[in-house]
Design an enzyme around this catalytic site. Structure first.
Site, PDB file in Angstrom:
ATOM      1  CE  LYS A  94     -42.649 -63.502 -57.778  1.00  0.00           C
ATOM      2  NZ  LYS A  94     -43.675 -63.013 -58.930  1.00  0.00           N
ATOM      3  CD  GLU A 116     -39.796 -60.586 -50.605  1.00  0.00           C
ATOM      4  OE1 GLU A 116     -39.084 -61.504 -49.655  1.00  0.00           O
ATOM      5  OE2 GLU A 116     -39.582 -61.014 -51.571  1.00  0.00           O
ATOM      6  CB  SER A 381     -43.837 -64.144 -65.815  1.00  0.00           C
ATOM      7  OG  SER A 381     -44.385 -62.949 -65.968  1.00  0.00           O
TER       8      SER A 381
HETATM    9  C1  LIG Z   1     -43.689 -61.685 -59.422  1.00  0.00           C
HETATM   10  C2  LIG Z   1     -43.845 -61.662 -60.787  1.00  0.00           C
HETATM   11  C3  LIG Z   1     -43.099 -61.054 -61.691  1.00  0.00           C
HETATM   12  C4  LIG Z   1     -42.046 -60.122 -61.489  1.00  0.00           C
HETATM   13  O1  LIG Z   1     -40.906 -60.555 -60.579  1.00  0.00           O
HETATM   14  P1  LIG Z   1     -39.641 -60.865 -61.465  1.00  0.00           P
HETATM   15  O2  LIG Z   1     -38.725 -61.311 -60.369  1.00  0.00           O
HETATM   16  O3  LIG Z   1     -39.303 -59.478 -61.964  1.00  0.00           O
HETATM   17  O4  LIG Z   1     -39.939 -61.851 -62.399  1.00  0.00           O
HETATM   18  C5  LIG Z   1     -43.447 -61.117 -62.980  1.00  0.00           C
HETATM   19  N1  LIG Z   1     -44.620 -61.739 -63.283  1.00  0.00           N
HETATM   20  C6  LIG Z   1     -45.391 -62.541 -62.583  1.00  0.00           C
HETATM   21  C7  LIG Z   1     -46.692 -63.427 -63.157  1.00  0.00           C
HETATM   22  C8  LIG Z   1     -45.187 -62.311 -61.378  1.00  0.00           C
HETATM   23  O5  LIG Z   1     -45.969 -63.121 -60.197  1.00  0.00           O
END
Ligand SMILES: *Cc1c(COP(=O)(O)O)cnc(C)c1O
Length: 401
Positions: A94, A116, A381
């Site tokens: 993010k 948010e 992610s």
């Molecule tokens: C917020 C988050 C997601 C989900 O958000 P996407 O917009 O679908 O990528 C996935 N993995 C992590 C570690 C997150 O913090």
């Protein structure tokens, strides 16, 4: 940028039938201002140069691609690789769009960032960006998520953000978006609403995708350098869909199979999952057209998943489009599979994944056996430090797995 990315979305923000900007009239001039600023700055050498500097010297990019040797061996079949967005500063992908949104706000002369947050990852990333750029920060968060993700609330406060608890409805991500929109209307002259995924009215789905595109560009070059080939399969978890669009966008014009993994929660019954593409229907949510999970009254339905960051009854409009065209295959992993993947990756690779990312790991573990000789690249992610107390207190240490 690839030819697909240049052709999508249309000028008015549509990915085929999905997207657009359905705004309350007071917000129209502010979104026009954001669109024009982005159009100008996305071609500005000064903006892009500063963004490149931030990514390298503050975020720690490029993040590596890791070959998951032990997991591949354990599963048998395909070779599994991970793009390590967990190694970004603040621990998730993010920060890629938050630093860019902060930079956009700076170039627009704004003094405040608002958003948010679900699991708190977007809030922490945005509070980090606000601290870096010397701006104020206001984060709206559901009370349920505040209780579940206490360390991230502490981090946001340490970083100087004001955390606004949201106590109505399901007290989770959807209500946090509603609450933040309300607050933003009153201060849009001086603040930028930095949406946390490829969702919301145009230009956010396009802008956030383009800010995340760096993930796919890096991963493609790194994978080629490591193996001499492109991966056969690329997979990512899908909440709003930003980490998935970041990775997919690097391979979208290639002959590579793309898979989005949604959270199936505890069952396929409405209310027990957040698998919007798998089970949803065409509808509108938060100012754009997409696939939505709705209740009998046609309102966005309550959702559940073990991963707060995937807890959203809508999905980015580009995913709805890529589902319709068939370019991306959408599938789901449930809470149990994600938990098993969480323990397996920790135990066998020394990587504690975010519960969100564990859904992509679960996909790779499930698919590996049936694809001998192939390679699977998943998006890690984020890291799971935020989840360890919740997981171990609720489920123990994965004994017997
Ligand atoms: C917020 C988050 C997601 C989900 O958000 P996407 O917009 O679908 O990528 C996935 N993995 C992590 C570690 C997150 O913090």
């Amino acid at each position: 940028m690839t030819s697909y990315l240049k052709s999508m979305p249309s000028r008015d923000g549509y990915f085929g039938d999905y997207g657009g900007a359905m705004l309350p009239p007071p917000l129209e001039p502010h979104f026009k201002e954001i669109r024009e600023a982005y159009d100008r700055l996305s071609k500005s050498a000064e903006f892009l140069g500063e963004l490149r500097h931030i990514r390298k010297h503050f975020q720690g990019r490029p993040t590596p691609v890791s070959y998951l040797k032990n997991l591949s061996h354990l599963c048998g079949g395909a070779q599994i690789y991970a793009k390590r967005e967990d190694l970004n500063h603040t621990g998730a992908h993010k920060l890629n769009h938050c630093m860019a949104e902060g930079l956009l706000a700076k170039f627009m002369g704004k003094t405040k960032l608002m958003a948010e947050t679900g699991a708190g990852q977007h809030g922490v990333a945005l509070a980090t960006a606000a601290a870096y750029f010397g701006m104020e920060c206001e984060i709206h968060m559901g009370e349920i998520d505040i209780a579940k993700e206490a360390p991230n609330v502490t981090r946001m406060k340490l970083l100087g953000a004001t955390v606004v608890p949201v106590s109505f409805g399901g007290r989770s991500l959807k209500e946090a978006v509603d609450s933040c929109f309300q607050s933003y209307v009153a201060q849009a002259d001086t603040a930028l609403f930095a949406i946390g995924s490829v969702v919301g009215p145009h230009p956010f789905p396009m802008m956030v995708r383009n800010f995340q595109h760096v993930v796919g560009v890096e991963a493609r070059a790194q994978f080629l350098e490591m193996t001499g080939e492109l991966p056969d399969m690329v997979a990512a978890c899908v909440g709003g869909g930003s980490n998935a669009m970041g990775l997919f966008s690097g391979f979208i014009d290639d002959d590579v199979a793309l898979y989005g993994v949604e959270p199936r929660g505890t069952s396929s019954k409405l209310g027990d999952h957040a698998a919007t593409i798998t089970f949803g229907h065409d509808g509108d949510i938060h100012g754009f057209r997409t696939l939505v999970l709705t209740d009998e009254a046609g309102e966005p339905a309550p959702v559940h998943t073990i991963a707060s960051g995937l807890d959203y009854p809508g999905v980015g409009p580009e995913h709805a489009h890529l589902h319709k065209t068939g370019r991306v295959t959408y599938t789901a992993a449930d809470d149990k599979e994600a938990l098993a993947a969480f323990y397996a990756l920790s135990r066998h690779e020394g990587i504690i994944p975010a519960l969100e990312s564990a859904h992509a790991v679960a996909f790779a573990m499930r698919e590996a056996k049936g694809h001998p000789g192939k390679s699977i690249l998943i998006n890690m992610s984020g890291r799971g430090d935020k989840d360890i107390d919740y997981v171990t207190e609720t489920f123990g240490f994965g004994e017997g797995l």
